[in-house]
Design a protein around this motif. Structure first.
Motif, PDB file in Angstrom:
ATOM      1  N   ALA A  61       0.824  -1.210   0.000  1.00  7.76           N
ATOM      2  CA  ALA A  61       0.000   0.000   0.000  1.00  7.76           C
ATOM      3  C   ALA A  61       0.861   1.264   0.000  1.00  7.76           C
ATOM      4  CB  ALA A  61      -0.933  -0.010   1.211  1.00  7.76           C
ATOM      5  N   LEU A  62       1.921   1.288   0.807  1.00  9.56           N
ATOM      6  CA  LEU A  62       2.796   2.467   0.820  1.00  9.56           C
ATOM      7  C   LEU A  62       3.492   2.630  -0.521  1.00  9.56           C
ATOM      8  CD1 LEU A  62       4.460   2.347   4.369  1.00  9.56           C
ATOM      9  CD2 LEU A  62       2.451   3.624   3.624  1.00  9.56           C
ATOM     10  N   ALA A  63       3.926   1.518  -1.117  1.00  8.08           N
ATOM     11  CA  ALA A  63       4.587   1.604  -2.417  1.00  8.08           C
ATOM     12  C   ALA A  63       3.646   2.162  -3.480  1.00  8.08           C
ATOM     13  CB  ALA A  63       5.098   0.225  -2.832  1.00  8.08           C
ATOM     14  N   LEU A  64       2.347   1.858  -3.347  1.00  4.81           N
ATOM     15  CA  LEU A  64       1.350   2.330  -4.316  1.00  4.81           C
ATOM     16  C   LEU A  64       0.778   3.695  -3.956  1.00  4.81           C
ATOM     17  CD1 LEU A  64      -0.639  -1.000  -4.852  1.00  4.81           C
ATOM     18  CD2 LEU A  64       0.996   0.041  -6.428  1.00  4.81           C
ATOM     19  N   ARG A  65       1.246   4.292  -2.859  1.00  2.00           N
ATOM     20  CA  ARG A  65       0.708   5.563  -2.379  1.00  2.00           C
ATOM     21  C   ARG A  65      -0.809   5.451  -2.201  1.00  2.00           C
ATOM     22  NH1 ARG A  65       2.960   6.991  -6.993  1.00  2.00           N
ATOM     23  NH2 ARG A  65       1.279   8.416  -7.612  1.00  2.00           N
ATOM     24  N   ALA A  66      -1.237   4.331  -1.670  1.00  2.93           N
ATOM     25  CA  ALA A  66      -2.654   4.067  -1.466  1.00  2.93           C
ATOM     26  C   ALA A  66      -3.156   4.763  -0.208  1.00  2.93           C
ATOM     27  CB  ALA A  66      -2.901   2.561  -1.361  1.00  2.93           C
ATOM     28  N   THR A  67      -4.457   4.908  -0.104  1.00  2.83           N
ATOM     29  CA  THR A  67      -5.086   5.278   1.165  1.00  2.83           C
ATOM     30  C   THR A  67      -5.429   3.985   1.888  1.00  2.83           C
ATOM     31  OG1 THR A  67      -6.003   7.371   0.371  1.00  2.83           O
ATOM     32  CG2 THR A  67      -7.111   6.326   2.241  1.00  2.83           C
ATOM     33  N   VAL A  68      -4.885   3.827   3.090  1.00  2.00           N
ATOM     34  CA  VAL A  68      -5.062   2.605   3.874  1.00  2.00           C
ATOM     35  C   VAL A  68      -6.155   2.839   4.912  1.00  2.00           C
ATOM     36  CG1 VAL A  68      -3.950   0.975   5.443  1.00  2.00           C
ATOM     37  CG2 VAL A  68      -2.648   1.975   3.548  1.00  2.00           C
ATOM     38  N   VAL A  69      -7.150   1.980   4.916  1.00  2.00           N
ATOM     39  CA  VAL A  69      -8.228   2.031   5.908  1.00  2.00           C
ATOM     40  C   VAL A  69      -7.986   0.927   6.926  1.00  2.00           C
ATOM     41  CG1 VAL A  69     -10.721   1.905   6.280  1.00  2.00           C
ATOM     42  CG2 VAL A  69      -9.827   2.959   4.194  1.00  2.00           C
ATOM     43  N   LEU A  70      -7.967   1.306   8.207  1.00  2.00           N
ATOM     44  CA  LEU A  70      -7.668   0.371   9.285  1.00  2.00           C
ATOM     45  C   LEU A  70      -8.767   0.408  10.339  1.00  2.00           C
ATOM     46  CD1 LEU A  70      -3.879   1.203   9.842  1.00  2.00           C
ATOM     47  CD2 LEU A  70      -4.807  -0.725   8.544  1.00  2.00           C
ATOM     48  N   ARG A  71      -8.990  -0.720  10.951  1.00  2.00           N
ATOM     49  CA  ARG A  71      -9.907  -0.821  12.098  1.00  2.00           C
ATOM     50  C   ARG A  71      -9.205  -1.663  13.151  1.00  2.00           C
ATOM     51  NH1 ARG A  71     -15.115  -0.124  13.655  1.00  2.00           N
ATOM     52  NH2 ARG A  71     -15.627   0.949  11.698  1.00  2.00           N
ATOM     53  N   ARG A  72      -9.258  -1.194  14.408  1.00  4.31           N
ATOM     54  CA  ARG A  72      -8.504  -1.872  15.470  1.00  4.31           C
ATOM     55  C   ARG A  72      -8.916  -3.329  15.629  1.00  4.31           C
ATOM     56  NH1 ARG A  72      -5.787   1.075  19.314  1.00  4.31           N
ATOM     57  NH2 ARG A  72      -6.430  -0.354  20.975  1.00  4.31           N
ATOM     58  N   LYS A  73     -10.204  -3.605  15.575  1.00  3.13           N
ATOM     59  CA  LYS A  73     -10.685  -4.974  15.740  1.00  3.13           C
ATOM     60  C   LYS A  73     -11.582  -5.337  14.571  1.00  3.13           C
ATOM     61  CE  LYS A  73     -10.475  -5.022  20.815  1.00  3.13           C
ATOM     62  NZ  LYS A  73     -11.215  -5.307  22.078  1.00  3.13           N
ATOM     63  N   PHE A  74     -11.501  -6.592  14.172  1.00  5.54           N
ATOM     64  CA  PHE A  74     -12.308  -7.038  13.040  1.00  5.54           C
ATOM     65  C   PHE A  74     -13.739  -7.305  13.480  1.00  5.54           C
ATOM     66  CE2 PHE A  74     -14.186 -10.229  10.271  1.00  5.54           C
ATOM     67  CZ  PHE A  74     -13.970  -9.673   9.027  1.00  5.54           C
ATOM     68  N   ASP A  75     -14.661  -6.616  12.827  1.00  7.00           N
ATOM     69  CA  ASP A  75     -16.086  -6.851  12.999  1.00  7.00           C
ATOM     70  C   ASP A  75     -16.673  -6.883  11.601  1.00  7.00           C
ATOM     71  OD1 ASP A  75     -18.936  -5.259  13.083  1.00  7.00           O
ATOM     72  OD2 ASP A  75     -18.711  -6.648  14.763  1.00  7.00           O
ATOM     73  N   PRO A  76     -17.234  -8.025  11.165  1.00  6.64           N
ATOM     74  CA  PRO A  76     -17.623  -8.141   9.747  1.00  6.64           C
ATOM     75  C   PRO A  76     -18.616  -7.082   9.289  1.00  6.64           C
ATOM     76  CG  PRO A  76     -18.418 -10.024  11.046  1.00  6.64           C
ATOM     77  CD  PRO A  76     -17.470  -9.279  11.905  1.00  6.64           C
ATOM     78  N   ALA A  77     -19.618  -6.755  10.106  1.00  6.75           N
ATOM     79  CA  ALA A  77     -20.597  -5.751   9.692  1.00  6.75           C
ATOM     80  C   ALA A  77     -19.942  -4.373   9.572  1.00  6.75           C
ATOM     81  CB  ALA A  77     -21.758  -5.706  10.677  1.00  6.75           C
ATOM     82  N   ALA A  78     -19.071  -4.029  10.533  1.00  8.76           N
ATOM     83  CA  ALA A  78     -18.386  -2.740  10.492  1.00  8.76           C
ATOM     84  C   ALA A  78     -17.422  -2.668   9.308  1.00  8.76           C
ATOM     85  CB  ALA A  78     -17.642  -2.500  11.803  1.00  8.76           C
TER      86      ALA A  78
END
Length: 512
Positions: free
Chosen positions: A238-255
Motif C-alpha cells: 500500500a505504501l509503495a502504491l501511495r494508497a489510502t489505507v483504511v484500518l480498524r482496530r478490531k475485526f467486525d464483519p458488519a463494520a
C-alpha cells in the motif's frame, strides 16, 4: 527480461503515470537514499503525494506528510539506539505505522508482537529478542505488567515523545537500516523471531501486483493484523502504491462491510476466516465496489472461494506463503473458478518444486515436500536456526503437489500427516471434504494417538445456526468419498474453534 517485466507491470498499475516532475525526482531520490523498506516507501509516497490521505483509522485521518512527520519525531525521541530491538504490541492503526517507521528510521529493529500472545509468552519473547523498549496500546498494559527490563511506551507516552522530540537533522538514513522481525504464528510454545529481508528494488512488489491487480492510489482496507506477515506485506504494498489505507482496530464483519462502502475501497487485504465471516452476513443490497480481495495466512475452507465470488464478483485472490518464504504461489479468480482448492501458480521470479524423500523431483499429481525459491526468503530465525534447504530452495514445511498446468495444491503440513495402520493420511484433505457440507460453518481435523493403529483422525465441527448433523453422518460422508483409513473415529461438535489473532486454529486447545 526482468526490466521489461518490472517496467510493464509498473506501467499497468499506474506507478509510472505522469505527475509533477519535481515531486517525481524527490520520490525516486527518497528510494535511492532510504531503500525499499517501510522508511523508504513512506518517504517516497510523502515526496510524491504529500497531501494524499495515507491512513484512515478509528481515531483520525492522516496525510502522507503528517504520517512521515510524526514518525520522524518519534525516531528522535525513542529510548533506543541503532541496532537495538523495539517491540510493537499494537492493533491496526496509524500509530502502529508511525511506530514501525520511526523505529526503522532510527536504525533499530522493530519486533512485531502478536496481540494474542499470553502474558507468559510476551515475557518470553521480550527476553528472547532482547527488547530495549516496547511500544504498546494501552489495552495491553496489564498483559505486560510483569515484563521487566525494558521501557514501556503506552499511548500517552507515545504522544509525549512526538510532542517533545528534539530537532532532527533532515532525514539522514542510519548507517545500518532497521530490520523488521516477524514472529512465527505461535500456535504452540513461544514463537520464534524471523528476520525479514528488505526488498532490493521494484521486482518483489511487481511480482505480487502483476498477479494481484492493486493500483497506484487505490483505497485499500487492511483487515489482516499488521503484525502478521500478510498484513505487514499489505502495508508495504500500500505504501509503495501511495494508497489510502483504511484500518480498524478490531475485526467486525458488519463494520468492515460498512467501511468498505463508506470509504469507497477498491481493495481489501484479509485472512480467510475474515472472508468467511463476511459471507455469514446477509447479502447486502449495496455492495462495495471491490476490484481485489486478497487473502493469505491459512487455507481457504472448501467452497468459500466460489461462494464469495458468486456474491461479490470474481475479485478473490489467494496468496500462499509464510513468514519464512514470503510467497510461494498466487491463485487468481480464474484459478479459483477452475479449482477452488488450488494455491495458484508461482509468480514471476519464483520457483516451486515438489520433492520426494531423497530430494528427487516428483511428477504432477504426486504428493511430496514443497520447496520454494524467491528473492524474499527470510534471513533465518533470530535464535540462529534456519529451515531446510535444497539446491537454493527453502522447505515450506508443507506437503503438496502440482497439476499438469503448474498450479500448486497444499495437502497439509509435514508434521500434520499421520500414519494410521501403515497408511499415510492427510488431515487437510478430510478437513476440506467436511468443509463442503452445507451444515458446517467451520471444521478442523487433526491426528490423535491410537492404541491399535498408532494414530487416527479426530474431526471438530462447528455447525451453522439451525443446522443439524450427527457424528455417523459425518463419518459416512468421508467413507463415501475417501478410503476407510481417512474416516475420523472421533467427531466432536463445538460452539467455536479456538483461533489465534490471525485466524489459525490453535490445535493444543482442541478438546481430546
Amino acid at each position: 527480461m526482468d526490466a521489461l517485466f518490472v517496467g510493464g507491470t509498473m506501467l499497468r498499475r499506474g506507478l509510472l503515470d505522469p505527475g509533477n516532475p519535481v515531486r517525481i525526482v524527490r520520490q525516486f531520490a527518497a528510494l535511492g537514499r532510504w531503500g525499499f523498506g517501510l522508511a523508504g516507501e513512506l518517504r517516497q509516497a510523502a515526496a510524491r503525494s504529500p497531501r494524499r490521505i495515507a491512513v484512515v483509522d478509528d481515531e483520525r485521518q492522516t496525510t502522507y506528510a503528517q504520517l512521515l512527520d510524526r514518525a520522524e519525531k518519534l525516531a528522535s525521541g525513542l529510548p533506543a539506539a541503532p541496532g537495538e530491538r523495539v517491540g510493537v504490541l499494537c492493533r491496526n492503526s496509524a500509530r502502529m505505522i508511525e511506530a514501525l517507521v520511526g523505529i526503522t528510521t532510527l536504525g533499530a529493529d522493530p519486533v512485531l508482537m502478536n496481540t494474542g500472545l499470553s502474558p507468559g509468552q510476551l515475557a518470553a519473547v521480550a527476553e528472547a529478542q532482547g527488547l530495549r523498549a516496547l511500544i504498546l496500546d494501552d489495552e495491553f498494559a496489564a498483559k505486560v505488567a510483569l515484563v521487566d527490563g525494558l521501557e514501556k511506551i503506552g499511548e500517552e507516552r507515545f504522544e509525549e515523545l512526538i510532542a517533545t522530540a528534539p530537532p532532527r537533522s533532515a532525514s539522514v538514513p542510519p548507517e545500518r537500516p532497521g530490520r523488521t522481525i516477524v514472529l512465527t504464528s505461535g500456535t504452540t510454545g513461544v514463537p520464534k523471531g524471523a528476520r525479514r529481508p528488505t526488498p532490493g528494488g521494484f521486482r518483489p512488489l511487481c511480482s505480487v501486483i502483476d498477479r494481484i491487480p492493486l493500483r497506484a492510489q487505490d483505497r485499500v482496507l487492511i483487515a489482516a493484523p499488521l503484525f502478521h506477515t500478510w498484513g505487514f506485506a499489505g502495508l508495504q504494498i500500500a505504501l509503495a502504491l501511495r494508497a489510502t489505507v483504511v484500518l480498524r482496530r478490531k475485526f467486525d464483519p458488519a463494520a468492515i462491510l460498512d467501511d468498505l462502502r463508506k470509504h469507497s475501497c477498491t481493495g481489501m487485504i484479509a485472512v480467510p476466516v475474515m472472508v468467511q465471516q463476511l459471507m455469514e452476513l446477509p447479502e447486502p443490497a449495496e455492495k462495495p465496489a471491490l476490484r481485489v480481495v486478497a487473502v493469505s495466512g491459512s487455507a481457504l475452507p472448501g467452497g468459500l472461494a466460489t461462494r464469495f465470488m458468486d456474491r461479490y464478483g470474481d475479485v478473490l485472490y489467494n496468496l500462499y506463503g509464510s513468514t519464512e518464504a514470503s510467497w510461494v504461489s498466487i491463485a487468481t479468480p480464474a484459478d479459483l473458478r477452475f479449482a477452488p482448492d488450488t494455491a495458484g501458480r508461482p509468480p514471476h521470479g519464483t520457483r516451486v518444486a515438489v520433492l520426494g524423500e531423497h530430494g528427487e523431483p516428483l511428477p504432477p499429481g504426486r504428493v511430496g515436500r514443497l520447496f520454494v525459491g524467491n528473492e524474499m526468503l527470510f534471513e533465518g530465525y533470530t535464535n540462529g536456526a534456519s529451515r531446510a534447504m535444497h539446491e537454493g530452495l527453502l522447505a515450506t514445511g508443507d506437503l503438496g503437489h502440482l497439476d499438469p498446468a503448474g498450479r500448486v495444491y497444499v495437502d497439509g503440513r509435514e508434521d500434520d500427516m499421520i500414519v494410521s495402520g501403515g497408511e499415510n493420511v492427510y488431515p487437510a484433505e478430510v478437513e476440506g471434504l467436511l468443509a463442503d457440507l452445507p451444515q458446517v460453518r467451520e471444521v478442523a481435523v487433526i491426528g490423535v494417538p491410537d492404541d491399535e493403529y498408532g494414530q487416527r483422525l479426530a474431526a471438530y465441527l462447528v455447525l451453522r445456526d439451525g443446522a443439524t448433523l450427527d457424528a455417523e453422518a459425518v463419518r459416512e460422508h468421508v467413507r463415501h468419498h475417501r478410503a476407510r483409513f481417512s474416516v475420523p473415529r472421533d467427531v466432536i461438535f463445538l460452539d467455536a474453534l479456538p483461533r489465534n489473532a490471525t485466524g489459525k486454529v490453535v490445535g493444543r486447545e482442541l478438546p481430546r
